[in-house]
Motif scaffolding. Structure first.
Motif, PDB file in Angstrom:
ATOM      1  N   VAL A  80      37.123  42.081  32.350  1.00 50.10           N
ATOM      2  CA  VAL A  80      38.073  42.885  33.129  1.00 50.10           C
ATOM      3  C   VAL A  80      37.381  44.135  33.667  1.00 50.10           C
ATOM      4  CG1 VAL A  80      40.225  44.204  33.032  1.00 50.10           C
ATOM      5  CG2 VAL A  80      40.081  41.955  31.931  1.00 50.10           C
ATOM      6  N   THR A  81      36.533  44.743  32.873  1.00 50.29           N
ATOM      7  CA  THR A  81      35.793  45.918  33.336  1.00 50.29           C
ATOM      8  C   THR A  81      34.933  45.569  34.542  1.00 50.29           C
ATOM      9  OG1 THR A  81      35.775  46.950  31.154  1.00 50.29           O
ATOM     10  CG2 THR A  81      34.053  47.634  32.691  1.00 50.29           C
ATOM     11  N   THR A  82      34.234  44.443  34.466  1.00 50.34           N
ATOM     12  CA  THR A  82      33.406  43.994  35.591  1.00 50.34           C
ATOM     13  C   THR A  82      34.262  43.777  36.834  1.00 50.34           C
ATOM     14  OG1 THR A  82      31.781  42.953  34.144  1.00 50.34           O
ATOM     15  CG2 THR A  82      31.892  42.131  36.401  1.00 50.34           C
ATOM     16  N   ALA A  83      35.424  43.163  36.644  1.00 53.55           N
ATOM     17  CA  ALA A  83      36.309  42.887  37.778  1.00 53.55           C
ATOM     18  C   ALA A  83      36.815  44.178  38.413  1.00 53.55           C
ATOM     19  CB  ALA A  83      37.485  42.023  37.329  1.00 53.55           C
ATOM     20  N   LEU A  84      37.238  45.117  37.578  1.00 55.38           N
ATOM     21  CA  LEU A  84      37.744  46.387  38.117  1.00 55.38           C
ATOM     22  C   LEU A  84      36.645  47.134  38.865  1.00 55.38           C
ATOM     23  CD1 LEU A  84      39.897  47.581  35.076  1.00 55.38           C
ATOM     24  CD2 LEU A  84      40.726  46.572  37.212  1.00 55.38           C
ATOM     25  N   GLU A  85      35.430  47.103  38.346  1.00 55.21           N
ATOM     26  CA  GLU A  85      34.314  47.765  39.026  1.00 55.21           C
ATOM     27  C   GLU A  85      33.988  47.085  40.351  1.00 55.21           C
ATOM     28  OE1 GLU A  85      31.271  47.717  36.059  1.00 55.21           O
ATOM     29  OE2 GLU A  85      32.046  49.506  35.024  1.00 55.21           O
ATOM     30  N   ALA A  86      34.229  45.765  40.431  1.00 55.07           N
ATOM     31  CA  ALA A  86      33.970  45.025  41.666  1.00 55.07           C
ATOM     32  C   ALA A  86      35.033  45.264  42.721  1.00 55.07           C
ATOM     33  CB  ALA A  86      33.875  43.531  41.372  1.00 55.07           C
ATOM     34  N   GLY A  87      36.220  45.737  42.286  1.00 59.47           N
ATOM     35  CA  GLY A  87      37.287  46.013  43.239  1.00 59.47           C
ATOM     36  C   GLY A  87      38.597  45.307  42.981  1.00 59.47           C
ATOM     37  N   ILE A 112      44.485  33.602  41.328  1.00 60.07           N
ATOM     38  CA  ILE A 112      43.940  34.340  40.183  1.00 60.07           C
ATOM     39  C   ILE A 112      42.781  33.555  39.568  1.00 60.07           C
ATOM     40  CG2 ILE A 112      45.907  35.788  39.569  1.00 60.07           C
ATOM     41  CD1 ILE A 112      46.792  33.519  37.636  1.00 60.07           C
ATOM     42  N   PRO A 113      41.652  33.439  40.269  1.00 61.07           N
ATOM     43  CA  PRO A 113      40.504  32.733  39.686  1.00 61.07           C
ATOM     44  C   PRO A 113      40.012  33.428  38.423  1.00 61.07           C
ATOM     45  CG  PRO A 113      39.831  33.990  41.614  1.00 61.07           C
ATOM     46  CD  PRO A 113      41.329  34.031  41.579  1.00 61.07           C
ATOM     47  N   LYS A 114      39.529  32.611  37.496  1.00 59.26           N
ATOM     48  CA  LYS A 114      39.041  33.141  36.220  1.00 59.26           C
ATOM     49  C   LYS A 114      37.521  32.981  36.151  1.00 59.26           C
ATOM     50  CE  LYS A 114      37.759  31.545  31.838  1.00 59.26           C
ATOM     51  NZ  LYS A 114      37.388  30.262  31.204  1.00 59.26           N
ATOM     52  N   SER A 115      36.850  34.003  35.651  1.00 56.29           N
ATOM     53  CA  SER A 115      35.422  33.915  35.371  1.00 56.29           C
ATOM     54  C   SER A 115      35.044  35.034  34.420  1.00 56.29           C
ATOM     55  CB  SER A 115      34.586  34.013  36.658  1.00 56.29           C
ATOM     56  OG  SER A 115      33.204  33.897  36.354  1.00 56.29           O
ATOM     57  N   VAL A 116      33.977  34.821  33.660  1.00 55.12           N
ATOM     58  CA  VAL A 116      33.408  35.889  32.837  1.00 55.12           C
ATOM     59  C   VAL A 116      32.010  36.257  33.332  1.00 55.12           C
ATOM     60  CG1 VAL A 116      34.711  35.239  30.779  1.00 55.12           C
ATOM     61  CG2 VAL A 116      32.455  34.220  31.175  1.00 55.12           C
ATOM     62  N   THR A 117      31.529  35.551  34.352  1.00 57.56           N
ATOM     63  CA  THR A 117      30.186  35.776  34.880  1.00 57.56           C
ATOM     64  C   THR A 117      30.239  36.840  35.970  1.00 57.56           C
ATOM     65  OG1 THR A 117      29.687  33.442  34.471  1.00 57.56           O
ATOM     66  CG2 THR A 117      28.173  34.657  35.912  1.00 57.56           C
ATOM     67  N   PRO A 118      29.552  37.951  35.816  1.00 60.05           N
ATOM     68  CA  PRO A 118      29.635  39.024  36.815  1.00 60.05           C
ATOM     69  C   PRO A 118      29.378  38.572  38.239  1.00 60.05           C
ATOM     70  CG  PRO A 118      28.572  39.851  34.845  1.00 60.05           C
ATOM     71  CD  PRO A 118      28.755  38.375  34.643  1.00 60.05           C
TER      72      PRO A 118
END
Length: 275
Positions: free
Chosen positions: A34-41, A229-235
């Motif tokens: 979630v942190t990575t996603a928020l940082e990406a926008g 709402i695509p899901k991923s854990v890979t930055p």
């Protein structure tokens, strides 16, 4: 930061058209994703009580420093809590785990139609909506007949129906039933867990636009007005899934992808699933 279009729901609340799903992400890994996603926008995060990762979502949101009104948080009511009072207790527990005083969207996760408990639960969601604990309420995995029964209660019309929808399972009847009632369709498993990414029309479109097959499928959803709402854990994939606003599929490409519909369901069937 990528500008994400918004969809206006039937109560006037707006939801980003593209968000991050966290299904099957362990709680210990959820904060990082979630942190990575928020940082990406990304600004929309979709979780659920049954995922067991609301705590990780909440920690990422708190650590982000982003204003609450810039975030859109969805969670869901599990089958074991289908009831008017149980829904209240379940949302309060979800809010505690998320560290929030309200969610932006609260959904009944499955209708579990062997009983009519989802109708009692819907009245519980209406109570929560009236109290401001959810800015919008909706359903997930509801078929047209389930939508009809909720609407027939004569109260709040669901804002969203979140359903499995991807090129191999386009759920056209359910999406059309939702649209006819002013209900937005949100696609879970929008990439069919990768099962459609080698299909010839998708690969051809990816080559033509210089993008990935996953980006083509997400663009197909977006151009047809769906929330995804695509899901991923890979930055790298989290970033790539957001980078879908710089190209448009042609009418011919959209039609070719539409032709891939084949009832290719990856999850349970809503008519029979009981949890």
């Amino acid at each position: 930061m990528t500008a994400i279009p918004a969809v206006t729901l039937n109560n006037g609340v707006t939801i980003p058209q593209l968000g991050l799903g966290v299904f099957q992400i362990p709680d210990a890994e959820t904060r990082a994703a979630v942190t990575t996603a928020l940082e990406a926008g990304y600004r929309s995060i979709d979780t659920a009580a049954v995922y067991g990762n609301e705590t990780g979502v909440g920690r990422a949101l708190a650590a982000s420093g982003l204003p609450r009104d810039e975030l859109f948080v969805t969670t869901k009511l599990w089958i074991t809590d289908l009831g008017r009072r149980a829904a209240r207790d379940a949302l309060r527990a979800s809010l505690d785990r998320l560290g929030l005083d309200r969610v932006d969207l609260y959904l009944i996760h499955w209708p579990a139609p062997a009983t009519d408990a989802y109708l009692d639960a819907w009245q519980g969601l209406e109570d929560l909506y009236a109290e401001g604990l959810a800015r919008a309420i909706g359903v997930s995995n509801f078929l047209p007949e389930h939508l009809d029964r909720v609407v027939a209660l004569g109260g709040t019309v669901p804002a969203v129906n979140q359903i499995e929808l991807h090129p191999a399972l386009q759920n056209r009847e359910t999406a059309a039933a939702a649209a006819a009632r002013g209900i937005a369709t949100e696609a879970w498993s929008p990439l069919a867990q990768g099962a459609v990414l080698t299909e010839a029309p998708i690969v051809a479109a990816a080559r033509a636009h210089g993008v990935t097959p996953a980006q083509v499928v997400l663009r197909w959803h977006l151009q047809q007005g769906r929330i995804v709402i695509p899901k991923s854990v890979t930055p790298a994939r989290i970033a790539a899934n957001l980078d879908v606003f710089g190209f448009d599929l042609t009418a011919a490409e959209l039609t070719a992808i539409d032709a891939l519909d084949r009832a290719g369901r990856t999850g349970p069937h809503p008519a029979t699933f009981q949890g």
